[in-house]
Write a protein that holds these residues in place. Structure first.
Motif, PDB file in Angstrom:
ATOM      1  N   TRP A 152     -28.070 -33.632  20.415  1.00 49.42           N
ATOM      2  CA  TRP A 152     -27.629 -34.877  21.060  1.00 49.42           C
ATOM      3  C   TRP A 152     -26.527 -35.526  20.235  1.00 49.42           C
ATOM      4  O   TRP A 152     -25.508 -35.977  20.780  1.00 49.42           O
ATOM      5  CB  TRP A 152     -28.825 -35.822  21.218  1.00 49.42           C
ATOM      6  CG  TRP A 152     -28.500 -37.037  22.035  1.00 49.42           C
ATOM      7  CD1 TRP A 152     -28.040 -38.248  21.584  1.00 49.42           C
ATOM      8  CD2 TRP A 152     -28.574 -37.153  23.453  1.00 49.42           C
ATOM      9  NE1 TRP A 152     -27.834 -39.113  22.639  1.00 49.42           N
ATOM     10  CE2 TRP A 152     -28.158 -38.460  23.796  1.00 49.42           C
ATOM     11  CE3 TRP A 152     -28.983 -36.273  24.476  1.00 49.42           C
ATOM     12  CZ2 TRP A 152     -28.119 -38.915  25.109  1.00 49.42           C
ATOM     13  CZ3 TRP A 152     -28.955 -36.731  25.781  1.00 49.42           C
ATOM     14  CH2 TRP A 152     -28.528 -38.032  26.085  1.00 49.42           C
ATOM     15  N   ASP A 167     -24.585 -33.947  18.185  1.00 54.54           N
ATOM     16  CA  ASP A 167     -23.402 -33.080  18.249  1.00 54.54           C
ATOM     17  C   ASP A 167     -22.603 -33.312  19.527  1.00 54.54           C
ATOM     18  O   ASP A 167     -21.371 -33.191  19.531  1.00 54.54           O
ATOM     19  CB  ASP A 167     -23.812 -31.609  18.145  1.00 54.54           C
ATOM     20  CG  ASP A 167     -24.137 -31.191  16.718  1.00 54.54           C
ATOM     21  OD1 ASP A 167     -23.774 -31.948  15.791  1.00 54.54           O
ATOM     22  OD2 ASP A 167     -24.746 -30.125  16.527  1.00 54.54           O
ATOM     23  N   MET A 168     -23.281 -33.676  20.620  1.00 50.63           N
ATOM     24  CA  MET A 168     -22.543 -34.074  21.829  1.00 50.63           C
ATOM     25  C   MET A 168     -21.751 -35.351  21.561  1.00 50.63           C
ATOM     26  O   MET A 168     -20.582 -35.459  21.927  1.00 50.63           O
ATOM     27  CB  MET A 168     -23.504 -34.295  23.007  1.00 50.63           C
ATOM     28  CG  MET A 168     -23.998 -33.040  23.672  1.00 50.63           C
ATOM     29  SD  MET A 168     -24.627 -33.365  25.360  1.00 50.63           S
ATOM     30  CE  MET A 168     -25.913 -34.565  25.039  1.00 50.63           C
ATOM     31  N   ASP A 169     -22.404 -36.323  20.930  1.00 48.04           N
ATOM     32  CA  ASP A 169     -21.720 -37.573  20.590  1.00 48.04           C
ATOM     33  C   ASP A 169     -20.523 -37.321  19.674  1.00 48.04           C
ATOM     34  O   ASP A 169     -19.491 -37.985  19.788  1.00 48.04           O
ATOM     35  CB  ASP A 169     -22.683 -38.539  19.899  1.00 48.04           C
ATOM     36  CG  ASP A 169     -23.538 -39.341  20.864  1.00 48.04           C
ATOM     37  OD1 ASP A 169     -23.282 -39.272  22.080  1.00 48.04           O
ATOM     38  OD2 ASP A 169     -24.454 -40.036  20.407  1.00 48.04           O
ATOM     39  N   ARG A 170     -20.677 -36.361  18.776  1.00 47.61           N
ATOM     40  CA  ARG A 170     -19.618 -36.063  17.808  1.00 47.61           C
ATOM     41  C   ARG A 170     -18.488 -35.251  18.436  1.00 47.61           C
ATOM     42  O   ARG A 170     -17.423 -35.101  17.847  1.00 47.61           O
ATOM     43  CB  ARG A 170     -20.206 -35.322  16.608  1.00 47.61           C
ATOM     44  CG  ARG A 170     -19.286 -35.215  15.402  1.00 47.61           C
ATOM     45  CD  ARG A 170     -19.973 -34.567  14.226  1.00 47.61           C
ATOM     46  NE  ARG A 170     -20.932 -35.464  13.613  1.00 47.61           N
ATOM     47  CZ  ARG A 170     -22.254 -35.323  13.676  1.00 47.61           C
ATOM     48  NH1 ARG A 170     -22.787 -34.310  14.355  1.00 47.61           N
ATOM     49  NH2 ARG A 170     -23.051 -36.186  13.085  1.00 47.61           N
ATOM     50  N   GLY A 171     -18.730 -34.709  19.615  1.00 52.33           N
ATOM     51  CA  GLY A 171     -17.703 -33.948  20.308  1.00 52.33           C
ATOM     52  C   GLY A 171     -17.582 -32.508  19.861  1.00 52.33           C
ATOM     53  O   GLY A 171     -16.572 -31.861  20.131  1.00 52.33           O
ATOM     54  N   GLU A 178     -20.977 -30.541  26.832  1.00 55.61           N
ATOM     55  CA  GLU A 178     -22.152 -30.913  27.607  1.00 55.61           C
ATOM     56  C   GLU A 178     -22.781 -29.712  28.311  1.00 55.61           C
ATOM     57  O   GLU A 178     -24.005 -29.573  28.337  1.00 55.61           O
ATOM     58  CB  GLU A 178     -21.799 -31.987  28.635  1.00 55.61           C
ATOM     59  CG  GLU A 178     -22.997 -32.474  29.421  1.00 55.61           C
ATOM     60  CD  GLU A 178     -22.677 -33.637  30.348  1.00 55.61           C
ATOM     61  OE1 GLU A 178     -23.256 -33.673  31.440  1.00 55.61           O
ATOM     62  OE2 GLU A 178     -21.859 -34.496  29.978  1.00 55.61           O
ATOM     63  N   PRO A 199     -20.313 -39.009  24.092  1.00 59.98           N
ATOM     64  CA  PRO A 199     -19.556 -37.822  24.470  1.00 59.98           C
ATOM     65  C   PRO A 199     -18.319 -38.196  25.283  1.00 59.98           C
ATOM     66  O   PRO A 199     -18.341 -39.172  26.050  1.00 59.98           O
ATOM     67  CB  PRO A 199     -20.548 -37.017  25.325  1.00 59.98           C
ATOM     68  CG  PRO A 199     -21.900 -37.519  24.932  1.00 59.98           C
ATOM     69  CD  PRO A 199     -21.694 -38.968  24.604  1.00 59.98           C
ATOM     70  N   THR A 205     -17.129 -36.750  27.837  1.00 59.75           N
ATOM     71  CA  THR A 205     -17.383 -36.642  29.276  1.00 59.75           C
ATOM     72  C   THR A 205     -18.057 -37.902  29.816  1.00 59.75           C
ATOM     73  O   THR A 205     -17.751 -38.355  30.922  1.00 59.75           O
ATOM     74  CB  THR A 205     -18.266 -35.423  29.585  1.00 59.75           C
ATOM     75  OG1 THR A 205     -19.429 -35.447  28.731  1.00 59.75           O
ATOM     76  CG2 THR A 205     -17.508 -34.118  29.353  1.00 59.75           C
ATOM     77  N   THR A 206     -18.965 -38.463  29.049  1.00 58.34           N
ATOM     78  CA  THR A 206     -19.637 -39.697  29.468  1.00 58.34           C
ATOM     79  C   THR A 206     -18.655 -40.857  29.508  1.00 58.34           C
ATOM     80  O   THR A 206     -18.643 -41.652  30.461  1.00 58.34           O
ATOM     81  CB  THR A 206     -20.804 -40.026  28.521  1.00 58.34           C
ATOM     82  OG1 THR A 206     -21.734 -38.943  28.521  1.00 58.34           O
ATOM     83  CG2 THR A 206     -21.517 -41.301  28.947  1.00 58.34           C
ATOM     84  N   GLY A 223     -16.791 -38.813  20.569  1.00 58.52           N
ATOM     85  CA  GLY A 223     -16.658 -37.464  21.105  1.00 58.52           C
ATOM     86  C   GLY A 223     -15.229 -37.022  21.312  1.00 58.52           C
ATOM     87  O   GLY A 223     -14.963 -35.824  21.506  1.00 58.52           O
ATOM     88  N   ASN A 248     -14.188 -36.490  17.057  1.00 60.65           N
ATOM     89  CA  ASN A 248     -15.092 -35.731  16.177  1.00 60.65           C
ATOM     90  C   ASN A 248     -15.502 -36.491  14.924  1.00 60.65           C
ATOM     91  O   ASN A 248     -15.693 -35.906  13.853  1.00 60.65           O
ATOM     92  CB  ASN A 248     -14.459 -34.378  15.786  1.00 60.65           C
ATOM     93  CG  ASN A 248     -14.035 -33.556  16.979  1.00 60.65           C
ATOM     94  OD1 ASN A 248     -12.947 -33.018  17.008  1.00 60.65           O
ATOM     95  ND2 ASN A 248     -14.884 -33.472  17.991  1.00 60.65           N
TER      96      ASN A 248
END
Length: 213
Positions: free
Chosen positions: A48, A50-54, A58, A114, A116-117, A138, A141
């Motif tokens: 999760w 890592d998604m935030d970090r880009g 997704e 992220p 995308t979000t 995201g 990074n």
């Protein structure tokens, strides 16, 4: 004499946008076992972050969550969509943002989210227009509370930390910002935030939303 603050950086989730993972999980499933798995293996898993970090797309995360939880890809995809849909603006905070902008305070956004979000939310909500600059973890990074992300937003928008308020609902982010010289405000609700900002922004000027103070 204390330096007057003329800029403010706002976090999004839990500040400008509602955010409650437990509520999302409860809406997702009535099965307590499924809820526990989703909380542990999706929301609390390093993937999760890592998604935030880009660094984790997704679609790849959805596949990993599917394999880890036993939920179908369709179910996990529905959960990811539910997260985006849950992130609705908090009216009282949006009102505060508009008040600050009307007073000429330069507003910026710094959020762990992220890309995308963020793109999804940009296309659906109008509050973004109050921000003169936006930094999404995201997309670059970097993540709060890493000091580097605060250095990034300060350099990118020529912000002076001592003249900039930083508003966030998580204490580690607040502590990191304070160590770098930002005037950090731990967000509880819009009324408390307004009062805290009034003490920083308007030593001589009329306060923001005076009727609310």
């Amino acid at each position: 004499m204390e330096t007057r603050v003329d800029c403010a950086i706002f976090d999004l989730g839990g500040v400008v946008l509602r955010w409650n993972p437990d509520g999302i999980i409860s809406n997702f499933s009535s099965d307590e076992g499924v809820r526990s798995i989703v909380k542990r293996d999706v929301f609390q898993h390093p993937d999760w972050l890592d998604m935030d970090r880009g660094v984790l797309p997704e679609l790849t995360a959805v596949q990993r969550f599917h394999e880890r939880t036993g939920l179908s890809v369709a179910q996990v995809s529905a959960l990811m969509q539910a997260v985006k849909d849950y992130l609705q603006p908090i009216p009282e905070t949006v009102e505060l943002l508009e008040e600050l902008a009307a007073r000429g305070i330069r507003l910026y956004c710094l959020s762990n989210m992220p890309a995308t979000t963020a793109g999804y939310l940009r296309a659906r909500h109008s509050f973004w227009r109050v921000f003169r600059g936006v930094v999404i973890s995201g997309e670059i990074n970097l993540m709060k509370p890493d000091p580097a992300i605060f250095g990034h937003i300060a350099e990118r928008f020529s912000l002076i930390p001592e003249r900039t308020a930083f508003i966030d609902d998580l204490l580690p982010n607040i502590e990191s910002a304070r160590r770098l010289g930002f005037k950090a405000v731990l967000f509880k609700d819009a009324a408390q935030c307004r009062a805290s900002l009034n003490s920083l922004l308007y030593a001589a000027d009329p306060p923001v939303g005076g009727v609310h103070s």
